[in-house]
Each structure stands twice: as C-alpha cells, then as structure tokens.
Scaffold this motif. Structure first.
Motif, mmCIF file in Angstrom:
data_model
loop_
_atom_site.group_PDB
_atom_site.id
_atom_site.type_symbol
_atom_site.label_atom_id
_atom_site.label_comp_id
_atom_site.label_asym_id
_atom_site.label_seq_id
_atom_site.Cartn_x
_atom_site.Cartn_y
_atom_site.Cartn_z
ATOM 1 N N LEU A 246 48.201 -28.122 3.968
ATOM 2 C CA LEU A 246 48.620 -26.574 3.841
ATOM 3 C C LEU A 246 49.989 -26.464 3.377
ATOM 4 O O LEU A 246 51.024 -26.975 4.094
ATOM 5 C CB LEU A 246 48.197 -25.998 4.959
ATOM 6 C CG LEU A 246 48.551 -24.369 5.004
ATOM 7 C CD1 LEU A 246 47.468 -23.915 3.999
ATOM 8 C CD2 LEU A 246 48.253 -23.639 6.454
ATOM 9 N N LEU B 212 45.788 -25.203 -0.475
ATOM 10 C CA LEU B 212 45.066 -25.864 0.654
ATOM 11 C C LEU B 212 44.564 -27.272 0.071
ATOM 12 O O LEU B 212 43.608 -27.134 -0.763
ATOM 13 C CB LEU B 212 43.941 -24.956 1.223
ATOM 14 C CG LEU B 212 43.106 -25.800 2.418
ATOM 15 C CD1 LEU B 212 43.894 -26.012 3.681
ATOM 16 C CD2 LEU B 212 41.851 -25.033 2.473
ATOM 17 N N LEU C 59 39.477 -24.222 6.166
ATOM 18 C CA LEU C 59 40.544 -23.432 6.940
ATOM 19 C C LEU C 59 39.684 -22.640 8.092
ATOM 20 O O LEU C 59 38.953 -21.837 7.617
ATOM 21 C CB LEU C 59 41.128 -22.710 5.826
ATOM 22 C CG LEU C 59 42.390 -22.090 6.378
ATOM 23 C CD1 LEU C 59 43.348 -22.797 6.821
ATOM 24 C CD2 LEU C 59 42.814 -21.147 5.185
#
Lengths: 317, 352
Positions: free
Chosen positions: B26, B91, B112
């Motif tokens: 991330l 991401l 996520l």
C-alpha cells in the motif's frame, strides 16, 4: 415457543377478558329495559316477568356474564333484534369483505410506503426525496371521504376503469371483485402508506449512518446489499411498530370507506347496528373488532421477535 | 490457513499475490482530504504520504482530530460526498484514488480490509455472526451459503473465539466487546487481504482484552503476511506492536521512523512532547507529567508554516513563515526546521 411469546399471549388473553367485561357491562348500562323491547305489544307485568325469567335477566349479573362468555365461546353471539338472524352469521358474511379491503390497503401501504421511504432516504437531498415527501404529506392531509369522491369521479365515472360501488365475492368473479375493491383500497391505504413512508424514511436515514452500515460497505458489499440487507432489515422494526399502531385506524377508516363505496362489510354492519339500536349486533361487532385488534397486535409482537433477535432472545444492549 | 499465502516463519518474506518482494503493498502519496461546509473548509489531512510492506505493521499515531481516521477512511474510499480527496492511493499497483464505487467495492473486504474503533456498534444487530462473516466470503470468493458458514467457523477459531460452532449462530448482543472485535477481525481477514487497516482497534476495550486483540493481529501478520496499518493514540500499543511509526500532527506527518528508533531518539519536538507525557514505571510519583502547552490549531487554514510552531519551545521566525518538509527517506524522517539532534539524550523506554 419461548418465554417472550408466552408472556405476550397471556397479556392478550387478559386484555380480551377485560374487553368482554366492558362490552357486557356497556350493554347493561344502556338505558331501556330489554324485556320491554322483547315484549312488543303485550306489556302486562306477567308477560314481562315471564320474559325476564326466560332470558335469565333476573339472575345475578356475574351469572349472566358467565352465560354470555359461555355462549360467545361456542360461537353464539345472540340473535339480532332487527333482522332476526344470528349475529355470528351476519358477522361472518361481512368479515371477508372487510378483511379483503384491509389486506389490500395494507399491501398498498407496505409496498408503496416502504418503497418510497427507502427511495427518499437513499436519494437524500435529490428531487426524488422531495417528491416522495410531498406525496406523503398530501396522502396524510387529504381526508378519506374527499379522496374517495375524487377517485370515484375520476376512475369510475369520467374514465370508468373501476367500479364505484357494490361487492362481488372474489370466489365468484375475481376480476370484477378487484375492479370494485381497488378504489376503496386506495382510499383506505393512502393515509397509512404516507405514515409508513415517513417512518421508513426516518429509520433508514438513521440506519444508513450507523456503524454497521460502514462495516457492510467496508466489506465491499454492493449498494443494494447494504441498503436492503442491512439498513432496511434494521428499519423494519420501526416500520412494523407503526403498522401495528395504525391498524386501529385501518379498522375505523374501513367504516367510512365502506360507507362511501357501499361495501357490505364490518363497517357498514357497525353503522347499521348503531343507527337501528341493534344492541346484540353491536355487542357482537365490538367484541369481534376488539378481538381482531388484540390478535393483530399479538401478530405484530411475534413479527418483532422474528425481525429482531434481541427481543427474541431477551438480550440487552 | 490461507490458500493464497503459504505459512511462513518469516513474515517479512510473505508476499501477497500482487506484491513484488521489497515493494510496498500500500502506497499513499500526497493524500489530502478537506471537508466543505456552507461556511468554511476544513483541511483534515494535508499532503500525507506513507507506505507499508507485506508483513509490516505501520502505526499512525497522533492525538484525536489529527486526521488519523480520516486518512484511513479516505484510503478505503468510505468518506461522505462532502469530502474532497486528492493524491494517490496505490494498492499493489492499482490506483484507488478516483476509482468508481463499483471498482472500490470489488477491492474492499478482499484486498483491503478495515476494522473499526467501535466493536459494540460495528456489527449488524439483527444478523448472525456467521451470516456477517459469510457475506464477505460469498461476495468475493463466490462461496455457497454452506461453504461460507464452514469457513466462518474456521475464521472464528483463527481469531481465538472459543466454541466457534456455537458462536457462529449467535447474534452480536450475545457477545462481549472483545469478542465482537474478534468477529470484526474475522470479517476483515476472511479473504486474506493484502492490507488491513485497524483504526483504534483496542481503544474501546479493557486492557486485558486489548492485549488479546493485539496478539491476534500479530499472529495474523505472521501467519498470513498481512500488511497492517495500525491507527492509535496509545503509545503503549505502538511499542507493543509496530515496526514503523508515523506521527501525525494537525493533518500533517511530522515524523516517521522505525518504532524502536522513534522511542529511543525522537527528533520532532512534538514527538518528544508526546513521549514525555507518557507515564513510565518507576517514575517519581509526585512530579507532574510534562505537557505540551497550547492547543491544536484550527484546521481551517493550510498555513505555509510549521503547524506546531505556536506550541514549540524551539520555534523561531522561519517556523512561522515556511513549511518544513519531511527530510529525505533515510529510515528516520522528520518535518522540522530545528529537529532534535539524533544523538540527544532520549527516552529509553516509552511504555511497558
């Protein structure tokens, strides 16, 4: 069957008992001597005494009440002084009409009310919400009798899609039955739909900003799952409560609606009994209406426990 | 446990499907969030950047209102429409900033995931635990109702809930706060996310329960190689769990360092103030704890200055006229014109 439901059942039975006492005492408190009414032309003291003896009017009031309840439990609600027919038969004839009217109105109110309420909450601040609110306010403000007359003028006379009066049993001709029931159902259901819409909207707005809705979104659920599966499911508790409270209005509203559309239902039976001072009939009608009301509220409580596990399982928090 | 990530004794080597070794899973760049109202605009987050690698725990610390939670909500794309978000959130190579709600919902809960501060209200009261865990599995892994329920039982066992076969059919109100937070973790890790954002996961819980929750998070990162962004204001939690720490003040990052280094040699005056305000065992009982004077500034402006200047004992003219940038990435970064020398006497042990 759990403790919660047993408690509610017990409460319902107590209420029903109290209702029967009130109905019984109410009739006794009315002015006039039933023996006089029954005697007709022959009013000698002997004849009156014989009638009192025959109908048990000399007995202790508690004994009389016991007899009344005993008869009522076996389905004997007496004989109408006006028509000479058993009260139960008249009630059973009128019941399907009112039940159908109530069921259709309820269906209309639930489908329209919940649908519009959810839409108004989801599209908050948009034209949809404004429109739904405006229609709901209109539905609440318009008097039943006026809406009935306008609908009849529009859809039974100007554009005769529906019929303005009369009743045909559903079993005889389903299509004709619906043709006659749609307008009364709209008249009776519109106010309820408006109330349901406003409550649904309020509950949905609360629930849509709840933490668990944020969780549902964080799970990646679709908007439909979030709104329908999470927020609406929680809002139903509020909506069902309101429905339960409003069903009383549905019963009294049916009286007016049946009068407008000349439907031979419970409302018409009640009004006729009042105007002709048909006490036996009135007693039966009031008893049945109260029993129905108690039953509906019991059903609402059962529904609660189905919707909300915290009620079913008796938990706090 | 997982099909996607092999079990490994070295969490730093565990790689989520999308990550190349060594690269962050991330990566947040220049993230700014502002909220508009009729009368004013509030800049909740100002040009924040951070990254977190697989198996790493990054703690974001700061006091209430400094923008920690808003940052994570922005990363998840869960902010209300009144928020304006700029910057980049990547991401595993995918850009999430500016993605549609549909694209985001395919990522949320799958790659996520997030757990929230309020375990008491974050679960739906009218649905069973099993249904709420199963939902995310059915959404992202296409499991059947039955498979989802079986997997839910496994997940409950994974997060340390006793008698999972029984608990799976229960409702949230039948569980304690700590148990509910474990359920939230089970939901979050159901699809083996690459990144887990934990927003004050222990704040609402008893201290003993806190330790249990942190243990669960640690073991998940070890077993599944999950990258964890741990948001907290509790420096004890940071000392316990974090590899790296990002200190936020008034919407900006002021210091970023490996956890042990931050505790032993804090360089930003604000960080030093925070650390010296923590009670330590063996400390003189009579002495008042040092505090940072003044108040957190209003977030209405984004001044071209150090936002901490007004409360800082080192502040001079430059602090009030120019915004200090984070120093280049050398492991320990600080945004200050007068950072405390790295060799200055430090607090050995911040907490516990």
């Amino acid at each position: 069957m759990n403790r919660y439901l047993l408690t509610r059942l017990r409460q319902s039975l107590i209420t029903l008992f109290l209702v029967s006492v009130v109905v019984f005492a109410g009739i006794r408190a009315l002015p006039g001597d039933p023996a006089l009414a029954l005697a007709g032309e022959e009013r000698s003291p002997q004849a009156l005494a014989a009638i009192r003896e025959a109908y048990g009017l000399n007995d202790n009031i508690v004994v009389q009440y016991g007899r009344f309840v005993g008869h009522a439990l076996t389905g004997d609600l007496g004989t109408s002084a006006r028509t000479g027919l058993p009260v139960l038969d008249s009630i059973l004839d009128a019941l399907p009409v009112t039940l159908e009217l109530a069921a259709l109105s309820l269906l209309l109110a639930v489908v329209l009310g919940i649908g519009a309420g959810v839409l108004a909450a989801v599209r908050r601040g948009k034209a949809t919400e404004w429109l739904a609110n405006a229609i709901a306010l209109l539905g609440l403000s318009v008097p039943t009798f006026w809406l009935g007359i306008v609908l009849v003028l529009a859809f039974a006379i100007a554009v005769p899609i529906f019929a303005a009066s009369g009743y045909v049993p559903f079993g005889t001709d389903p299509l004709d039955n619906l043709r006659r029931m749609v307008l009364p159902a709209i008249v009776l259901g519109s106010g309820l739909a408006a109330v349901v819409m406003r409550q649904t909207r309020g509950a949905m707005l609360d629930n849509l900003s709840a933490d668990y809705v944020r969780t549902a979104r964080a799970k990646g659920l679709s908007r439909r799952q979030v709104v329908g599966g999470h927020a609406l499911r929680n809002s139903l508790v509020t909506v069902v409560t309101v429905l339960g409270l409003q069903l009383g209005h549905l019963i009294s509203g049916a009286v007016v609606t049946e009068q407008i559309f000349v439907l031979p239902g419970f409302g018409k039976l009640t009004i006729d009994a009042v105007f002709t001072r048909d006490y036996t009939m009135l007693q039966g009608v009031v008893l049945c209406t109260s029993a129905a009301y108690i039953l509906v509220n019991l059903a609402v409580d059962v529904l609660y426990s189905v919707i909300d596990p915290r009620i079913r399982l008796g938990g706090a928090r | 446990m997982s099909t996607a990530h092999p079990k490994t004794a070295h969490p730093k080597n565990a790689e989520p499907a999308s990550a190349v070794p060594g690269t962050p899973v991330l990566s947040v760049r220049d993230l700014s969030v502002s909220f508009r109202s009729d009368t004013r605009t509030v800049h909740a987050v100002d040009s924040l950047s951070y990254e977190v690698a697989a198996g790493e725990v990054l703690a974001i610390v700061g006091e209430s209102g400094c923008g920690k939670s808003v940052t994570s909500m922005a990363v998840m794309g869960l902010l209300p429409p009144t928020a304006t978000v700029t910057g980049s959130v990547r991401l595993g190579g995918r850009e999430l900033a500016g993605a549609t709600e549909k694209e985001l919902s395919a990522v949320r809960g799958k790659d996520l995931a997030m757990i929230f501060q309020e375990p008491m209200t974050s679960l739906n009261p009218v649905l069973t635990i099993g249904r709420q865990i199963g939902e995310v599995l059915r959404r992202h892994q296409g499991l059947s109702r039955k498979e989802a329920k079986e997997r839910a039982v496994e997940l409950l066992a994974l997060v340390g809930i006793p008698a999972p076969e029984r608990r799976v059919a229960e409702y949230p109100h039948q569980l304690s706060g700590g148990m509910r937070q474990r359920v939230m973790i089970a939901i979050a890790v159901a699809c083996d996310p690459a990144v887990l954002i934990a927003d004050e996961p222990t704040t609402a819980l008893d201290v003993t329960v806190q330790a249990g929750i942190l243990e669960v998070l640690q073991s998940l990162r070890e077993r599944l190689g999950t990258a964890i962004v741990l948001i907290t204001h509790d420096l004890g939690v940071v000392a316990d769990a974090a590899d790296r720490v990002l200190v936020m003040y008034a919407g900006r990052a002021v210091e970023q360092a490996p956890a042990d280094e931050l505790f032993t040699a804090p360089r930003h005056p604000y960080t030093r103030g925070l650390l010296s305000a923590v009670l330590r065992p063996g400390q003189e009982g009579k002495r008042r704890l040092p505090e940072i004077p003044g108040l957190v500034p209003s977030l209405a402006a984004q001044p071209d200055a150090c936002t901490f200047a007004a409360r800082c004992t080192h502040a001079d003219e430059r602090c009030g006229t120019a915004r200090p940038a984070l120093t280049p990435d050398t492991g320990h970064r600080v945004a200050c014109w007068h950072p405390v020398a790295a060799t200055a006497p430090a607090h050995e042990e911040a907490a516990r």
